[in-house]
Design a protein around this motif. Structure first.
Motif, mmCIF file in Angstrom:
data_model
loop_
_atom_site.group_PDB
_atom_site.id
_atom_site.type_symbol
_atom_site.label_atom_id
_atom_site.label_comp_id
_atom_site.label_asym_id
_atom_site.label_seq_id
_atom_site.Cartn_x
_atom_site.Cartn_y
_atom_site.Cartn_z
ATOM 1 N N ARG A 183 -0.949 10.651 -2.520
ATOM 2 C CA ARG A 183 -2.168 10.794 -3.230
ATOM 3 C C ARG A 183 -1.511 10.036 -4.035
ATOM 4 N N PRO A 184 -2.176 9.158 -4.934
ATOM 5 C CA PRO A 184 -3.045 7.525 -5.670
ATOM 6 C C PRO A 184 -1.586 8.885 -7.084
ATOM 7 N N GLY A 185 -0.845 7.181 -7.807
ATOM 8 C CA GLY A 185 -0.776 7.818 -9.031
ATOM 9 C C GLY A 185 -1.359 7.477 -9.754
ATOM 10 N N GLN A 186 -1.341 7.648 -10.962
ATOM 11 C CA GLN A 186 -2.739 7.691 -11.920
ATOM 12 C C GLN A 186 -1.488 6.610 -13.213
ATOM 13 N N ASN A 201 12.704 -6.797 -17.984
ATOM 14 C CA ASN A 201 13.298 -5.904 -16.563
ATOM 15 C C ASN A 201 11.920 -6.258 -15.880
ATOM 16 N N VAL A 202 10.914 -5.009 -14.911
ATOM 17 C CA VAL A 202 10.145 -4.864 -13.502
ATOM 18 C C VAL A 202 9.785 -3.397 -14.036
ATOM 19 N N VAL A 203 8.913 -3.135 -13.916
ATOM 20 C CA VAL A 203 8.027 -2.144 -13.485
ATOM 21 C C VAL A 203 6.937 -1.957 -11.977
ATOM 22 N N ALA A 204 7.724 -1.776 -11.064
ATOM 23 C CA ALA A 204 6.504 -2.037 -9.070
ATOM 24 C C ALA A 204 5.623 -0.953 -9.366
ATOM 25 N N PRO A 205 4.477 -0.816 -9.849
ATOM 26 C CA PRO A 205 3.542 0.743 -9.392
ATOM 27 C C PRO A 205 3.637 0.453 -7.837
ATOM 28 N N GLY A 206 3.049 1.635 -7.338
ATOM 29 C CA GLY A 206 2.628 1.819 -6.082
ATOM 30 C C GLY A 206 0.703 2.021 -5.851
ATOM 31 N N PRO A 207 0.539 2.605 -5.452
ATOM 32 C CA PRO A 207 -1.170 2.485 -5.407
ATOM 33 C C PRO A 207 -1.879 3.272 -6.110
ATOM 34 N N ILE A 208 -2.093 3.041 -7.366
ATOM 35 C CA ILE A 208 -2.486 3.978 -8.755
ATOM 36 C C ILE A 208 -3.824 3.653 -9.591
ATOM 37 N N TYR A 221 -2.649 16.277 -10.497
ATOM 38 C CA TYR A 221 -4.020 14.719 -10.785
ATOM 39 C C TYR A 221 -4.652 15.377 -9.013
ATOM 40 N N SER A 222 -4.519 16.660 -9.019
ATOM 41 C CA SER A 222 -5.339 17.491 -7.360
ATOM 42 C C SER A 222 -6.762 17.809 -7.959
ATOM 43 N N GLY A 223 -7.741 17.233 -8.958
ATOM 44 C CA GLY A 223 -9.069 17.176 -9.303
ATOM 45 C C GLY A 223 -9.539 15.671 -9.159
ATOM 46 N N ILE A 224 -8.363 14.907 -9.097
ATOM 47 C CA ILE A 224 -9.041 13.143 -9.164
ATOM 48 C C ILE A 224 -8.840 12.947 -7.275
ATOM 49 N N ASP A 225 -9.764 12.737 -7.587
ATOM 50 C CA ASP A 225 -10.699 12.555 -6.394
ATOM 51 C C ASP A 225 -11.152 10.844 -5.437
ATOM 52 N N PRO A 226 -10.216 10.418 -5.426
ATOM 53 C CA PRO A 226 -10.717 8.855 -5.457
ATOM 54 C C PRO A 226 -12.011 8.390 -4.532
ATOM 55 N N THR A 227 -13.264 8.526 -5.201
ATOM 56 C CA THR A 227 -14.606 7.770 -3.658
ATOM 57 C C THR A 227 -14.876 6.559 -3.608
ATOM 58 N N ALA A 228 -15.666 6.007 -3.459
ATOM 59 C CA ALA A 228 -15.695 4.717 -2.361
ATOM 60 C C ALA A 228 -16.602 4.229 -3.731
ATOM 61 N N GLN A 229 -16.524 3.397 -4.415
ATOM 62 C CA GLN A 229 -16.858 2.267 -4.998
ATOM 63 C C GLN A 229 -17.256 0.847 -6.177
ATOM 64 N N TYR A 230 -17.811 0.387 -6.013
ATOM 65 C CA TYR A 230 -17.731 -1.164 -6.384
ATOM 66 C C TYR A 230 -17.896 -1.112 -7.206
ATOM 67 N N LEU A 287 -11.422 3.190 -0.410
ATOM 68 C CA LEU A 287 -10.999 3.975 -1.505
ATOM 69 C C LEU A 287 -10.151 5.434 -1.584
ATOM 70 N N PRO A 288 -11.741 6.446 -0.602
ATOM 71 C CA PRO A 288 -11.182 7.295 -0.514
ATOM 72 C C PRO A 288 -9.967 8.035 -0.721
ATOM 73 N N ALA A 289 -9.007 7.458 1.124
ATOM 74 C CA ALA A 289 -7.779 7.234 1.754
ATOM 75 C C ALA A 289 -7.040 6.951 0.324
ATOM 76 N N PHE A 290 -7.709 6.091 -0.698
ATOM 77 C CA PHE A 290 -6.161 5.357 -1.198
ATOM 78 C C PHE A 290 -5.215 6.476 -1.876
ATOM 79 N N GLY A 291 -3.824 5.902 -1.276
ATOM 80 C CA GLY A 291 -2.730 6.732 -2.165
ATOM 81 C C GLY A 291 -2.298 7.749 -0.767
ATOM 82 N N GLU A 292 -3.246 7.540 -0.122
ATOM 83 C CA GLU A 292 -2.430 9.016 1.080
ATOM 84 C C GLU A 292 -1.197 8.841 1.984
ATOM 85 N N GLN A 293 -1.218 6.907 1.617
ATOM 86 C CA GLN A 293 0.208 7.088 2.702
ATOM 87 C C GLN A 293 1.374 7.192 1.829
ATOM 88 N N THR A 294 1.146 7.575 0.601
ATOM 89 C CA THR A 294 2.820 7.908 0.489
ATOM 90 C C THR A 294 3.353 9.230 -0.103
#
Ligand code: NAD
Ligand code: MG
Length: 298
Positions: A262-265, A229-236, A15-24, A251-258
């Motif tokens: 990168r964020p998950g899809q 059971n439970v699923v616990a997602p990280g930043p998706i 998913y290097s082609g998906i780059d979160p952008t600032a959006q509201y 948002l541009p840095a979303f998921g970079e802390q993992t």
């Protein structure tokens, strides 16, 4: 052959082609309006018949993680009913098309989970139109980031708990009389249950409640052959985040802390739900499956 979820790859480069952008986005937000499209597995999820003949209800199944799960369930052979807000009709219609393309029945049940009557009607309609119910995925959620507790309105606190916790209780309670042994309930928690962000105190605490509720209920229902059971997602990368879940400038840095950086899809979450819904997980009860890019959890 094009890539599917069984194709080995370096997870840091996926998913290097998906780059979160600032959006509201106003309201619940739409997958259709995401400027940087998310991957729900539309072109990649390959079913192997792991849920043939099953009947599933997914709340928030119109977009994001729930949408990806709906696609995966259908491709594994399940009929799928989805709940969503009326304002999300466009996303819901798209998921319906993908479910029917997989040769499965799709049932659309719009409504507001903050409304107790809708919670019970949602289950009644799903049972009636699917002809039963074996899989319940409580996935709908509300997340609004607010810097200071002083600015969290009573209304927001109430709506977050109604959507994330009360609806899970009400929908599950309504579903129980219909669930036969072998049925499964999957609730959606979050990394926020363990590592709450300072700006998400209401939301994060609902996710801890969901975990705890699930572990208690799992023990109660296991003797009946119903697994919780439970699923616990990280930043998706989903509309939850662009619709106020994060400040847009973050948002541009979303998921970079993992650890993966990168964020998950959503497409990377769906296999976790499939596993917990399928007979393969027959001895997995009261578990939380973390799908979070490597963030440590207790
Ligand atoms: P999403 O916006 O695609 O899905 C959330 C869905 O919840 C919406 O599509 C909407 O249909 C539904 N919803 C919200 N309020 C509702 C209401 N009042 N009535 C009916 N339906 C309502 O975003 P997502 O990220 O795929 O969220 C799915 C779940 O995953 C949520 O429970 C969320 O808390 C959880 N989660 C998401 C992330 C993330 O980073 N995206 C991380 C951890 C957990
Ligand atoms: Mg949605």
């Amino acid at each position: 052959m094009s890539r599917d979820q069984y194709t080995f790859a370096d997870p840091t480069k996926l998913y290097s082609g998906i780059d979160p952008t600032a959006q509201y986005q106003e309201g619940a937000g739409l997958d259709a309006d995401l400027e940087e499209k998310a991957d729900l597995g539309e072109t990649s999820y390959r079913g192997l018949g792991r849920l043939v003949g099953r009947k599933a209800l997914i709340t928030g199944g119109d977009s994001g993680i729930g949408g990806a799960t709906a696609i995966a369930f259908a491709r594994e052979g399940a009929d799928v009913a989805i709940g969503y807000l009326p304002e999300e009709e466009e996303d819901a219609q798209r998921i319906k098309g993908l479910i029917t393309d997989a040769g499965q029945k799709a049932v659309l049940l719009p409504g507001d989970l903050k409304d107790a009557a809708y919670c019970t009607e949602l289950v009644a309609q799903a049972v009636e139109q699917l002809g039963g119910l074996d899989i319940l995925v409580n996935n709908a959620g509300k997340q609004q980031s607010v810097e200071a507790l002083a600015d969290v309105s009573d209304e927001q606190f109430d709506e977050t708990y109604k959507t994330n916790v009360y609806a899970m209780f009400r929908v599950t309670k309504a579903a129980l009389p219909h669930l036969q042994p072998g049925s499964t309930i999957i609730n959606t928690s979050s990394i926020q249950a363990y590592e709450p962000s300072e700006t998400l105190v209401d939301y994060a605490s609902t996710k801890a409640a969901i975990n705890n509720f699930s572990k208690g209920l799992a023990q109660q229902l296991a003797p009946q052959g119903i697994r919780v059971n439970v699923v616990a997602p990280g930043p998706i990368w989903t509309p939850l985040q662009t619709a106020g879940g994060q400040p847009p400038e973050d948002l541009p840095a979303f998921g970079e802390q993992t650890p993966l950086g990168r964020p998950g899809q959503p497409a990377e979450l769906a296999p976790a739900y499939v596993f917990l819904a399928s007979a393969e997980s027959s001895y997995v009860i009261g578990a939380t499956l973390h799908v979070n890019g490597g963030m440590p959890t207790p």
